[in-house]
Motif scaffolding. Structure first.
Motif: not given
Ligand code: GAP
Length: 508
Positions: A371-382, A29-42
């Protein structure tokens, strides 16, 4: 056209149906706020990371990479300020038992007033047509002016209360604004409390005397604690950067909106070490460079905007976000922060090790600024999925869902499809597949009608479908079908690789 609320739901359903993203531990039934990337996602995720790494590390002679451990000495997080200050103010509604970030409740209220203003502006723009002067209207229309003043007043109260950790005042603000729980509709709130976002665990067995350690909430600290190692072994000269891609963990109070806000996510961060006093010049440089990185991906620049932070983090003297137009509106995708010498100085103090750079041009030593640049992989994916998801009505009246993923990021670059399962076509197709797979992620399929197979490739964003038909066995040619235009071209087999490679090189 899909409306915005529906769009997120459709992206979530499509991601699941086509093997991009699954809910973590779904069979339980899932775990809140955790996701797995499938064959095309990865594949898509790996392509995003490779694009970032190439642009930041490979294309800069003065930036090098790092892969630090997720577990770090607990003092790291004392020094960085995360133990004391990485908190969100939370509030519970006593009737619905739902928990909210108190500042987000107030910010949502501000957004509602902003929407009211925008409605007035849109109405006036329609009424006055070409002659409409928006700036003048915003400055003189009494209702707009009054609402704008309301917003300024709320912001002032919120940010000063947050800054000085006056939690009672944040609650008072929520009460004064008569903010109700979106679920129960009641205003029956608990007090506001601070909630530390770091996950902790025990390292070592109890008999050894276990110690409490944290799962890193940002990858940046792995870079700071390795500053001396890399500067010395790499003989790096300021200005230089260290880049890292890795997992980060935050016990987010409100984790929702799919992969936008997760408790386990991935960051791509780069710390650029500069001379004190030159940080704002480099800050401007990286702001522009990072925006260009997004635009070069091939997504229109109108989908991005800068947002200046009004409330700076404890370590920053300037901060901008790059926001993307997600289905739920413009939201943070990347942060560019001028972090001063806060982190290195603090690690110097807590570790007792001198963390300094001797600048031969100035003939002096100093703690570098960052000076830092910080980007989320998952947000870029979305962001990529948001841009790519397209529903189209075709000339023959049928419909298709096509993921117009920029081809260089597509999970599969080419699908090789024999028209029928006989007459030597599968063998010929397999030969082509075996050659192309050396350089590109390819897909081979012979089941179902060719139309159905094209639709499936459209749905995962494959830019090219190569079809082997009876003519192939006569003259060694195939058809190449282009995903977005659906046009087909007959080409000789030995041209396929160069056609794909040319198209993939041009990002836009
Ligand atoms: N080292 C600075 C830092 O961590 P941040 O703004 O807290 O700054 C940087 O995070 C980026 O990490 C964000 O712009 C976002 O893309 C991503 N990010 C942060 N929290 C996230 C979460 N809970 N889920 C997914 N991505 C997140």
């Amino acid at each position: 056209m899909v409306n915005n609320e529906d769009k997120l739901k459709k992206i979530i359903a499509h991601s699941k149906e086509y093997g991009f993203v699954f809910q973590s531990s779904e069979i339980y039934d899932g775990l809140a706020a955790a996701y797995d990337y499938g064959q095309y996602g990865v594949e898509l995720k790996n392509n995003i990371k490779a694009y970032w790494w190439k642009s930041m590390v490979q294309n800069h002679e003065n930036i090098v990479g790092l892969d630090a451990a997720i577990f770090m000495h607990p003092t790291t997080w004392k020094a960085s300020g995360h133990v004391d200050a990485f908190n969100d103010p939370m509030i519970d509604n006593k009737d619905s038992k739902k928990r909210y970030r108190a500042d987000v409740l107030v910010e949502d209220h501000i957004s509602k007033i902003e929407s009211k203003i925008q409605k007035e502006v849109d109405k006036a723009a329609k009424r006055f047509g070409e002659a409409f002067d928006e700036k003048q209207f915003r400055e003189t229309n009494p209702r707009v002016v009054q609402n704008q003043e309301k917003i300024e007043d709320i912001k002032k109260r919120l940010y000063s209360a947050m800054e000085e950790e006056r939690l009672d005042d944040i609650k008072k603000l929520i009460e004064d604004l008569e903010i109700a729980c979106p679920v129960s509709g009641s205003r029956n709130w608990t007090d506001v409390r601070q909630f530390n976002l770091m996950f902790s665990t025990e390292m070592g067995s109890l008999s050894e005397g276990a110690s409490k350690i944290y799962l890193r909430p940002e990858t940046a600290q792995g870079i700071f604690v390795n500053y001396l190692n890399i500067q010395k072994t790499g003989r790096m000269k300021i200005p230089f950067g260290i880049a890292q891609i890795g997992k980060a963990f935050r016990n987010e109070i409100v984790a929702r909106q799919f992969i936008f806000r997760m408790r386990e996510f991935e960051q791509m961060e780069m710390q650029f070490f500069v001379r004190p006093g030159e940080e704002l010049k480099w800050f401007e440089y990286w702001k522009e460079q990072r925006m260009k990185w997004h635009e070069d991906m091939g997504i229109p620049s109108s989908e991005y905007r800068f947002h200046e932070h009004e409330k700076l983090a404890h370590y920053a003297n300037a901060a901008f976000d790059i926001e993307f137009n997600f289905p739920m509106g413009f939201k943070e995708l990347e942060g560019i922060h001028s972090r001063t010498d806060f982190d290195l100085k603090s690690h110097q103090e807590f570790s007792g090790k001198k963390i300094q750079y001797f600048d031969p041009e100035l003939n002096e030593s100093y703690v570098p600024y960052v000076v830092e640049t910080s980007i989320g992989v998952d947000r870029t994916f979305l962001a990529v999925l948001t841009f790519a998801y397209t529903e189209e009505k075709l000339e023959d009246g049928s419909e298709r869902v096509v993921m117009k993923i920029p081809p260089f990021l597509s999970p599969v670059k080419a699908a090789v499809l024999p028209l029928v399962k006989k007459d030597g076509l599968p063998e010929k197709a397999m030969e082509i597949f075996d050659t192309l797979k050396q350089d590109y992620m390819c897909f081979y399929e012979e089941k179902d009608s060719i139309g159905k197979r094209y639709r499936r490739q459209d749905a995962i964003g494959t830019p090219y479908c190569i079809t082997v038909d009876h003519q192939t066995t006569e003259d060694n040619t195939v058809t190449i079908r282009e995903r977005d235009s659906m046009t087909q071209e007959r080409v000789s087999i030995d041209k396929i690789a160069s056609i794909i490679s040319d198209r993939l090189k041009s990002k836009k």
